[in-house]
Design a protein around this motif. Structure first.
Motif, PDB file in Angstrom:
ATOM      1  N   HIS A  90       3.841 -10.584  -0.692  1.00 32.07           N
ATOM      2  CA  HIS A  90       2.431 -10.983  -0.613  1.00 32.07           C
ATOM      3  C   HIS A  90       1.657 -10.343   0.540  1.00 32.07           C
ATOM      4  CE1 HIS A  90       3.195 -13.778  -3.845  1.00 32.07           C
ATOM      5  NE2 HIS A  90       4.255 -14.219  -3.186  1.00 32.07           N
ATOM      6  N   VAL A  91       2.131  -9.231   1.099  1.00 30.06           N
ATOM      7  CA  VAL A  91       1.377  -8.550   2.154  1.00 30.06           C
ATOM      8  C   VAL A  91       0.245  -7.740   1.535  1.00 30.06           C
ATOM      9  CG1 VAL A  91       3.303  -8.390   3.776  1.00 30.06           C
ATOM     10  CG2 VAL A  91       2.849  -6.509   2.202  1.00 30.06           C
ATOM     11  N   SER A  92      -0.763  -7.467   2.329  1.00 30.69           N
ATOM     12  CA  SER A  92      -1.871  -6.626   1.883  1.00 30.69           C
ATOM     13  C   SER A  92      -1.718  -5.252   2.535  1.00 30.69           C
ATOM     14  CB  SER A  92      -3.209  -7.247   2.278  1.00 30.69           C
ATOM     15  OG  SER A  92      -4.259  -6.402   1.850  1.00 30.69           O
ATOM     16  N   LEU A  93      -1.473  -4.251   1.668  1.00 28.23           N
ATOM     17  CA  LEU A  93      -1.281  -2.877   2.137  1.00 28.23           C
ATOM     18  C   LEU A  93      -2.207  -1.938   1.347  1.00 28.23           C
ATOM     19  CD1 LEU A  93       2.615  -2.946   2.262  1.00 28.23           C
ATOM     20  CD2 LEU A  93       1.088  -2.912   4.230  1.00 28.23           C
ATOM     21  N   VAL A  94      -3.435  -2.364   1.167  1.00 29.16           N
ATOM     22  CA  VAL A  94      -4.403  -1.592   0.387  1.00 29.16           C
ATOM     23  C   VAL A  94      -4.621  -0.228   1.042  1.00 29.16           C
ATOM     24  CG1 VAL A  94      -6.785  -1.536  -0.454  1.00 29.16           C
ATOM     25  CG2 VAL A  94      -5.493  -3.683  -0.477  1.00 29.16           C
ATOM     26  N   GLN A 121      -4.029   1.968  -9.367  1.00 33.10           N
ATOM     27  CA  GLN A 121      -4.488   3.252  -8.821  1.00 33.10           C
ATOM     28  C   GLN A 121      -3.605   3.792  -7.686  1.00 33.10           C
ATOM     29  OE1 GLN A 121      -7.019   4.933 -10.308  1.00 33.10           O
ATOM     30  NE2 GLN A 121      -7.183   3.233 -11.739  1.00 33.10           N
ATOM     31  N   THR A 122      -2.371   3.323  -7.594  1.00 35.09           N
ATOM     32  CA  THR A 122      -1.447   3.773  -6.555  1.00 35.09           C
ATOM     33  C   THR A 122      -0.800   5.097  -6.951  1.00 35.09           C
ATOM     34  OG1 THR A 122      -1.003   1.528  -5.847  1.00 35.09           O
ATOM     35  CG2 THR A 122       0.675   3.138  -5.307  1.00 35.09           C
ATOM     36  N   CYS A 172      -0.556   4.492   3.568  1.00 40.17           N
ATOM     37  CA  CYS A 172       0.177   5.729   3.305  1.00 40.17           C
ATOM     38  C   CYS A 172       1.614   5.561   3.796  1.00 40.17           C
ATOM     39  CB  CYS A 172      -0.477   6.912   4.001  1.00 40.17           C
ATOM     40  SG  CYS A 172       0.412   8.466   3.708  1.00 40.17           S
ATOM     41  N   LEU A 173       2.531   5.513   2.830  1.00 35.95           N
ATOM     42  CA  LEU A 173       3.963   5.408   3.135  1.00 35.95           C
ATOM     43  C   LEU A 173       4.704   6.546   2.439  1.00 35.95           C
ATOM     44  CD1 LEU A 173       4.378   1.545   2.761  1.00 35.95           C
ATOM     45  CD2 LEU A 173       4.794   2.850   4.849  1.00 35.95           C
ATOM     46  N   MET A 174       4.074   7.697   2.384  1.00 35.20           N
ATOM     47  CA  MET A 174       4.619   8.851   1.687  1.00 35.20           C
ATOM     48  C   MET A 174       6.012   9.203   2.206  1.00 35.20           C
ATOM     49  SD  MET A 174       2.430  12.259   0.969  1.00 35.20           S
ATOM     50  CE  MET A 174       2.962  13.344   2.271  1.00 35.20           C
ATOM     51  N   ASN A 175       6.968   9.379   1.269  1.00 36.08           N
ATOM     52  CA  ASN A 175       8.353   9.768   1.549  1.00 36.08           C
ATOM     53  C   ASN A 175       9.151   8.749   2.366  1.00 36.08           C
ATOM     54  OD1 ASN A 175       8.164  12.246   0.118  1.00 36.08           O
ATOM     55  ND2 ASN A 175       7.083  13.124   1.869  1.00 36.08           N
ATOM     56  N   GLY A 184      -4.381   1.497  -4.504  1.00 41.58           N
ATOM     57  CA  GLY A 184      -4.770   2.795  -3.966  1.00 41.58           C
ATOM     58  C   GLY A 184      -3.844   3.347  -2.899  1.00 41.58           C
ATOM     59  N   ALA A 185      -2.654   2.807  -2.763  1.00 40.04           N
ATOM     60  CA  ALA A 185      -1.711   3.269  -1.732  1.00 40.04           C
ATOM     61  C   ALA A 185      -1.151   4.647  -2.084  1.00 40.04           C
ATOM     62  CB  ALA A 185      -0.577   2.273  -1.580  1.00 40.04           C
TER      63      ALA A 185
END
Length: 184
Positions: A19-23, A64-65, A26-29, A44-45
């Motif tokens: 339930h965290v908000s990470l809108v 849209q992620t 960027c956690l690429m790779n 949108g992440a």
């Protein structure tokens, strides 16, 4: 919570981020094997190339992620919102996407072997060249989906809606069709 905080907590052994908000995070790779993001907001992440093997993303909002080339092997995505998400080239082998909203999602070239997509909404999804061999597509909505070049060998499409879907006959060996007939 931001990307750095997630990565720092994950590195210390913390796995529950439900339930965290990470809108638009960027956690690429990033390597987030076994993470619990149940019910998280990831709209949108940028999660390109992320390793979410055995992750729990049930009921998460991934609208849209960008999950292109992500590893989501055996991930739980039941009832997740992946509408409009980019999952091209992603590895979703044995993933549970039952009841998920994948309408308009890009899944071209993705690996969905033996994935559970029962009752999922894939309306208008791009599945060109995807490997859906052995997938559970029972009662799945595939209307207007593009399955050109997709491998549906031994998939179960019982009760699926394939109205106006583009499907190549060549990738249907052993497939259980919506009417219950096995394609030769």
């Amino acid at each position: 919570m931001d990307a750095q905080e997630i990565l720092k907590l994950y590195a210390t052994g913390h796995r529950d981020f439900s339930h965290v908000s990470l809108v638009q995070v960027c956690l690429m790779n990033a390597k987030l094997v076994g993470i619990n993001l149940m019910g998280a907001e990831l709209v949108g992440a940028d999660l390109r190339g992320v390793d979410l093997t055995e992750a729990h993303l049930n009921q998460a909002n991934l609208n849209q992620t960008n999950l292109a080339h992500a590893a989501m092997i055996q991930a739980c995505l039941t009832h997740a919102d992946l509408s409009g998400a980019d999952l091209s080239g992603a590895n979703l082998t044995h993933a549970d996407l039952s009841g998920a909203d994948l309408s308009g999602a890009k899944l071209g070239g993705s690996d969905l072997r033996k994935a559970n997509l029962s009752k999922a909404d894939l309306t208008g999804a791009d599945l060109r060249g995807a490997d859906l061999s052995g997938a559970n597509l029972k009662e799945t909505n595939l209307s207007d989906a593009d399955l050109t070049g997709a491998d549906l060998g031994y998939a179960d499409l019982t009760g699926a809606d394939i109205e106006a879907a583009k499907i190549d006959e060549s990738g249907l060996r052993g497939t259980m069709m919506p009417d219950g007939v096995v394609h030769a």
